[in-house]
Design an enzyme around this catalytic site. Structure first.
Site, PDB file in Angstrom:
ATOM      1  CB  SER A  92      36.341  44.845  44.470  1.00 21.38           C
ATOM      2  OG  SER A  92      37.732  44.341  44.916  1.00 21.38           O
ATOM      3  CG  HIS A 103      35.130  41.299  46.396  1.00 23.81           C
ATOM      4  ND1 HIS A 103      34.421  39.900  45.974  1.00 23.81           N
ATOM      5  CD2 HIS A 103      36.089  41.220  46.368  1.00 23.81           C
ATOM      6  CE1 HIS A 103      35.209  39.680  45.333  1.00 23.81           C
ATOM      7  NE2 HIS A 103      36.080  39.743  45.189  1.00 23.81           N
ATOM      8  CG  ASP A 138      40.351  40.793  45.741  1.00 20.66           C
ATOM      9  OD1 ASP A 138      39.443  40.011  44.544  1.00 20.66           O
ATOM     10  OD2 ASP A 138      39.108  41.863  44.630  1.00 20.66           O
ATOM     11  CG  MET A 189      44.908  38.389  44.997  1.00 19.64           C
ATOM     12  SD  MET A 189      45.611  38.932  43.566  1.00 19.64           S
ATOM     13  CE  MET A 189      44.482  40.426  43.304  1.00 19.64           C
ATOM     14  CG  HIS A 227      38.426  36.526  46.284  1.00 22.73           C
ATOM     15  ND1 HIS A 227      38.187  36.729  44.403  1.00 22.73           N
ATOM     16  CD2 HIS A 227      37.852  35.569  45.116  1.00 22.73           C
ATOM     17  CE1 HIS A 227      38.158  36.273  43.457  1.00 22.73           C
ATOM     18  NE2 HIS A 227      38.378  35.029  43.989  1.00 22.73           N
ATOM     19  CG  MET A 231      41.712  35.282  43.756  1.00 26.10           C
ATOM     20  SD  MET A 231      41.945  36.649  42.935  1.00 26.10           S
ATOM     21  CE  MET A 231      41.492  37.228  43.661  1.00 26.10           C
ATOM     22  CG  MET A 272      37.191  34.712  39.228  1.00 29.88           C
ATOM     23  SD  MET A 272      37.378  35.838  40.235  1.00 29.88           S
ATOM     24  CE  MET A 272      38.853  36.728  39.236  1.00 29.88           C
ATOM     25  CG  ASP A 318      35.447  39.578  41.124  1.00 26.67           C
ATOM     26  OD1 ASP A 318      36.259  41.112  40.780  1.00 26.67           O
ATOM     27  OD2 ASP A 318      36.383  39.558  42.125  1.00 26.67           O
TER      28      ASP A 318
END
Length: 221
Positions: A7, A31, A33, A35, A64, A66, A135, A173
């Protein structure tokens, strides 16, 4: 055989291409993230960064999401070169529609579930998924401590995947290091996503090498 998703949430973003090259020999995926400062408080990176990374690596780019309304971003991530997206079950009213749209755009699709969300929200969808992210910390921040109460959720997913004869990835994760990663693998995880335990380690290469060995069910090298 299990694998590691490195990540980049804890990577040095000023040298992101170099940070990815460091982990390439031991990672199966990067990975990312994403957001939006709405679904979770932080604001991170988006399709423009994914597009810049696509020529840099042949590894799977797993975004991913979010974010609220993830379906509105699928076109952009597909165009940027994402290989897979995972959306939070808490963020979508009808997961099937979002998953189908992601696949229509040529991406693999998964669901992520926060620690406090019952795993039963995901289990009925397994046949629609390529991946489940369990998660093990509150979504939104790197460096949090692993929450061991999620281990039974991993076991539930693993059991149901096996019962149905599926090849769905079971990813964990949050707070993943050699010790917690081994517990997750023992519970049935096939993918270990890690950020700070890799990129904030004194030697990121040694850190991911050891974690990859754990993911494969081997001793630490």
């Amino acid at each position: 055989m299990g694998s590691v998703a490195a990540s980049v949430l804890s990577a040095d973003l000023a040298h992101l291409a170099d940070q990815i090259k460091l982990v390439e020999p031991y990672a199966e995926a990067i990975h990312i993230d994403v957001m939006d400062a709405h679904f979770v408080p932080p604001l991170t990176i988006g399709p423009v960064v994914v597009e810049s990374l696509r020529p840099v690596t042949g590894l799977t780019l797993h975004c991913h999401l979010m974010v609220e309304h993830p379906e509105s971003l699928l076109d952009d991530f597909a165009s940027a070169g994402a290989d897979m997206v995972s959306v939070h079950v808490e963020a979508v009213e009808e997961p099937a529609d979002v998953l189908a749209k992601a696949r229509d755009k040529g991406m693999r699709a998964g669901l992520a579930v926060a620690p406090d969300t019952p795993i039963e929200r995901v289990l009925p969808r397994l046949e629609e998924l390529d991946n489940v992210i369990v998660m093990s910390v509150r979504p939104g921040w790197a460096g949090q401590s692993f929450r061991p109460e999620v281990l039974p959720k991993i076991e539930r997913v693993r059991s149901e995947v096996d019962r149905l004869g599926l090849s769905v990835g079971v990813e964990v994760d949050g707070g993943i290091n050699v010790e917690t990663g081994r517990r997750c693998v023992d519970a049935g995880a096939t993918v270990l996503a890690a950020a700070s335990s890799i990129y904030r380690a004194p030697d990121p290469v040694d850190a991911i090498r050891a974690l990859a060995a754990v993911a494969r069910g081997e001793g630490v090298v």
